[in-house]
Design a protein around this motif. Structure first.
Motif, PDB file in Angstrom:
ATOM      1  N   PHE A 117       0.811  -1.239  -0.145  1.00 55.15           N
ATOM      2  CA  PHE A 117       0.023  -0.061   0.053  1.00 55.15           C
ATOM      3  C   PHE A 117       0.899   1.185  -0.067  1.00 55.15           C
ATOM      4  O   PHE A 117       1.831   1.231   0.599  1.00 55.15           O
ATOM      5  CB  PHE A 117      -0.900  -0.034   1.240  1.00 55.15           C
ATOM      6  N   ARG A 118       0.523   2.267  -0.942  1.00 57.70           N
ATOM      7  CA  ARG A 118       1.541   3.364  -1.030  1.00 57.70           C
ATOM      8  C   ARG A 118       0.751   4.736  -1.189  1.00 57.70           C
ATOM      9  O   ARG A 118      -0.281   4.717  -1.730  1.00 57.70           O
ATOM     10  CB  ARG A 118       2.370   3.170  -2.161  1.00 57.70           C
ATOM     11  N   LEU A 119       1.180   5.721  -0.368  1.00 56.22           N
ATOM     12  CA  LEU A 119       0.609   6.962  -0.475  1.00 56.22           C
ATOM     13  C   LEU A 119       0.963   7.496  -1.826  1.00 56.22           C
ATOM     14  O   LEU A 119       1.828   7.193  -2.485  1.00 56.22           O
ATOM     15  CB  LEU A 119       1.030   7.868   0.475  1.00 56.22           C
ATOM     16  N   PRO A 120      -0.032   8.497  -2.450  1.00 54.43           N
ATOM     17  CA  PRO A 120      -1.406   9.005  -1.864  1.00 54.43           C
ATOM     18  C   PRO A 120      -2.536   8.320  -1.986  1.00 54.43           C
ATOM     19  O   PRO A 120      -3.630   8.699  -1.513  1.00 54.43           O
ATOM     20  CB  PRO A 120      -1.404  10.123  -2.489  1.00 54.43           C
ATOM     21  N   GLY A 121      -2.634   7.104  -2.585  1.00 49.57           N
ATOM     22  CA  GLY A 121      -3.886   6.443  -2.914  1.00 49.57           C
ATOM     23  C   GLY A 121      -4.278   7.310  -4.132  1.00 49.57           C
ATOM     24  O   GLY A 121      -4.164   8.336  -4.357  1.00 49.57           O
ATOM     25  N   ARG A 122      -5.620   6.637  -4.620  1.00 55.81           N
ATOM     26  CA  ARG A 122      -6.452   7.352  -5.551  1.00 55.81           C
ATOM     27  C   ARG A 122      -7.971   7.222  -5.274  1.00 55.81           C
ATOM     28  O   ARG A 122      -8.412   6.572  -4.159  1.00 55.81           O
ATOM     29  CB  ARG A 122      -6.398   6.361  -6.738  1.00 55.81           C
ATOM     30  N   THR A 123      -8.632   8.273  -5.482  1.00 64.14           N
ATOM     31  CA  THR A 123     -10.049   8.335  -5.060  1.00 64.14           C
ATOM     32  C   THR A 123     -10.985   7.102  -5.454  1.00 64.14           C
ATOM     33  O   THR A 123     -11.698   6.449  -4.872  1.00 64.14           O
ATOM     34  CB  THR A 123     -10.929   9.381  -6.001  1.00 64.14           C
ATOM     35  N   THR A 124     -10.407   6.496  -6.666  1.00 57.70           N
ATOM     36  CA  THR A 124     -11.337   5.174  -7.015  1.00 57.70           C
ATOM     37  C   THR A 124     -10.580   3.891  -6.130  1.00 57.70           C
ATOM     38  O   THR A 124     -11.253   3.043  -6.181  1.00 57.70           O
ATOM     39  CB  THR A 124     -11.065   4.872  -8.639  1.00 57.70           C
ATOM     40  N   SER A 125      -9.564   4.113  -5.638  1.00 59.08           N
ATOM     41  CA  SER A 125      -8.967   3.027  -4.962  1.00 59.08           C
ATOM     42  C   SER A 125      -8.163   3.434  -3.728  1.00 59.08           C
ATOM     43  O   SER A 125      -7.006   3.622  -3.653  1.00 59.08           O
ATOM     44  CB  SER A 125      -7.873   2.410  -5.688  1.00 59.08           C
ATOM     45  N   PRO A 126      -8.921   3.915  -2.792  1.00 61.30           N
ATOM     46  CA  PRO A 126      -8.179   4.529  -1.368  1.00 61.30           C
ATOM     47  C   PRO A 126      -7.339   3.400  -0.778  1.00 61.30           C
ATOM     48  O   PRO A 126      -7.501   2.310  -0.771  1.00 61.30           O
ATOM     49  CB  PRO A 126      -9.479   4.704  -0.829  1.00 61.30           C
ATOM     50  N   VAL A 127      -6.446   3.898   0.088  1.00 54.86           N
ATOM     51  CA  VAL A 127      -5.576   3.150   0.644  1.00 54.86           C
ATOM     52  C   VAL A 127      -6.113   2.670   2.020  1.00 54.86           C
ATOM     53  O   VAL A 127      -6.439   3.453   2.683  1.00 54.86           O
ATOM     54  CB  VAL A 127      -4.184   3.586   0.836  1.00 54.86           C
ATOM     55  N   PRO A 128      -6.117   1.096   2.317  1.00 51.49           N
ATOM     56  CA  PRO A 128      -6.816   0.926   3.619  1.00 51.49           C
ATOM     57  C   PRO A 128      -5.882   1.589   4.752  1.00 51.49           C
ATOM     58  O   PRO A 128      -4.634   1.186   4.758  1.00 51.49           O
ATOM     59  CB  PRO A 128      -6.585  -0.630   3.604  1.00 51.49           C
ATOM     60  N   PHE A 129      -6.242   2.040   5.890  1.00 52.70           N
ATOM     61  CA  PHE A 129      -5.633   2.970   6.599  1.00 52.70           C
ATOM     62  C   PHE A 129      -5.814   2.391   8.053  1.00 52.70           C
ATOM     63  O   PHE A 129      -7.099   2.155   8.725  1.00 52.70           O
ATOM     64  CB  PHE A 129      -6.009   4.565   6.691  1.00 52.70           C
ATOM     65  N   LEU A 130      -4.727   2.076   8.810  1.00 52.16           N
ATOM     66  CA  LEU A 130      -4.674   1.536  10.256  1.00 52.16           C
ATOM     67  C   LEU A 130      -4.350   2.741  11.063  1.00 52.16           C
ATOM     68  O   LEU A 130      -3.210   3.604  11.081  1.00 52.16           O
ATOM     69  CB  LEU A 130      -3.544   0.640  10.333  1.00 52.16           C
ATOM     70  N   ALA A 131      -5.366   3.371  11.847  1.00 52.06           N
ATOM     71  CA  ALA A 131      -5.365   4.686  12.364  1.00 52.06           C
ATOM     72  C   ALA A 131      -5.131   4.612  14.045  1.00 52.06           C
ATOM     73  O   ALA A 131      -5.615   3.826  14.501  1.00 52.06           O
ATOM     74  CB  ALA A 131      -6.639   5.513  12.024  1.00 52.06           C
TER      75      ALA A 131
END
Length: 358
Positions: free
Chosen positions: A235-249
């Motif tokens: 998983f890599r930033l920044p991600g895309r609107t159509t494919s957001p990055v799964p975020f561990l917050a």
């Protein structure tokens, strides 16, 4: 019902549980479906943190600001103020005004709360002064992340240069670790510092030394069979609107959560993230990242071994979406009343000399 986040609360609730004599009488008068009792629910105990919350609110006159300073969410902070009012049996805060102000009863209770907290702290310090055992043990209060990552390595290096030292570590969240110091529950506090998120530690009472720096950056499990360095993270930033990055917050209200929010705002472009998991502890986020659940912002010291073994990799180019924090150590300034342990004095003198201080 008005939203809790505003600091407003509904009228006093009816009594719950078995009806008391006053409730039975009111029910008989009201008839079926009528109100049972307008009396506030009574609580049998009060927590000192409620008093501390109220004192903070009296100083800031802002529910949102005090919640931030107390490292809790605004709804949770509001509920604790409500619980204190329920315990006392009277409104302490005038919620009809903006900014928030205290009622006459609240102004009176503010002075009493300050005296109660000061008396409790003085009593605890006095009792600790009577404790003969453990005078050769230095007690540390350390936030969870630093307790797992920074402290073991720092202590090993310290013993090699300073000599043998007996320690007792209590791992806490940032807010409780600061309280442990200010309430006299430890000798030394180690914590992160960043100018945008300073800890509320008065310099006139506590002194500080810098122990080093820590970088918070995004990490992910490597992609299977990744070819180029630019695509090696799963998983890599920044991600895309159509494919957001799964975020561990980090959980809302945590110190690290606010640091992540800041570095996101300072980034070169908006991030497209989908929060799927949250926790207070960096070690919990690291474990999820190692299993490939998503991307997490982690202190560099906490992932040193994983980076070397390539079990984790950076999820953005160096310098992007990262922030550097200072690691500081604090102690109460010695006074004629409270001298502190000889071992703490020696250690502090050594750390100061190590930094070229007189």
């Amino acid at each position: 019902m008005r939203p809790d986040r505003s600091g407003l609360r509904p009228p006093a609730a009816a009594c719950r549980g078995p009806l008391q004599p006053c409730c039975r009488a009111a029910a008989a008068r009201a008839g079926p479906g009528g109100p049972v009792c307008g009396r506030r629910p009574t609580l049998n105990r009060v927590e000192t943190k409620w008093l501390e919350d109220f004192v903070s609110l009296a100083e800031t006159r802002s529910f949102s600001r005090s919640a931030q300073l107390r490292h809790v969410t605004q709804p949770a902070f509001s509920r604790r103020i409500q619980a204190l009012e329920a315990w006392i049996g009277i409104d302490l805060v005038d919620r009809s005004s903006y900014p928030t102000r205290l009622t006459p009863a609240g102004e009176t209770f503010h002075a009493q709360a300050l005296e109660i907290l000061e008396a409790l702290a003085a009593t605890r310090n006095m009792m600790r002064g009577l404790q003969a055992a453990g005078q050769d043990t230095i007690e540390f209060a350390v936030p969870h992340t630093l307790a797992f990552t920074f402290f073991p390595h720092w202590l090993m290096d310290l013993r090699q240069r300073f000599g043998a030292v007996k320690t007792r570590l209590t791992a806490l969240n940032v807010h409780d670790a600061v309280l442990r110091l200010t309430e006299g529950g430890c000798d030394l506090l180690i914590a992160y510092h960043h100018p945008s998120q300073p800890l509320q530690i008065p310099a006139e009472r506590y002194e500080m030394l810098s122990l080093g720096r820590e970088t918070l950056a995004p990490y992910s499990k490597p992609a299977a069979g990744a070819g180029s360095p630019a695509r090696e993270a799963l998983f890599r930033l920044p991600g895309r609107t159509t494919s957001p990055v799964p975020f561990l917050a980090y959980a809302s209200g945590a110190y690290m959560a606010r640091m992540v929010e800041q570095l996101m705002r300072a980034g070169p472009e908006p991030l497209h993230l989908e929060p799927i998991y949250e926790t207070d502890m960096a070690e919990g986020l690291k474990a999820m990242a190692l299993e490939g659940h998503g991307l997490a912002f982690l202190p560099e010291s906490s992932v040193a071994r994983e980076l070397k073994a390539r079990r984790l990799v950076r999820a953005a180019a160096p310098g992007l979406w990262e922030v550097t924090m200072e690691v500081r150590i604090y102690r109460e300034r010695p006074s004629s009343v409270r001298h502190g342990k000889p071992g703490v004095q020696s250690l502090w003198a050594f750390l100061g000399a190590d930094q070229g201080l007189p």
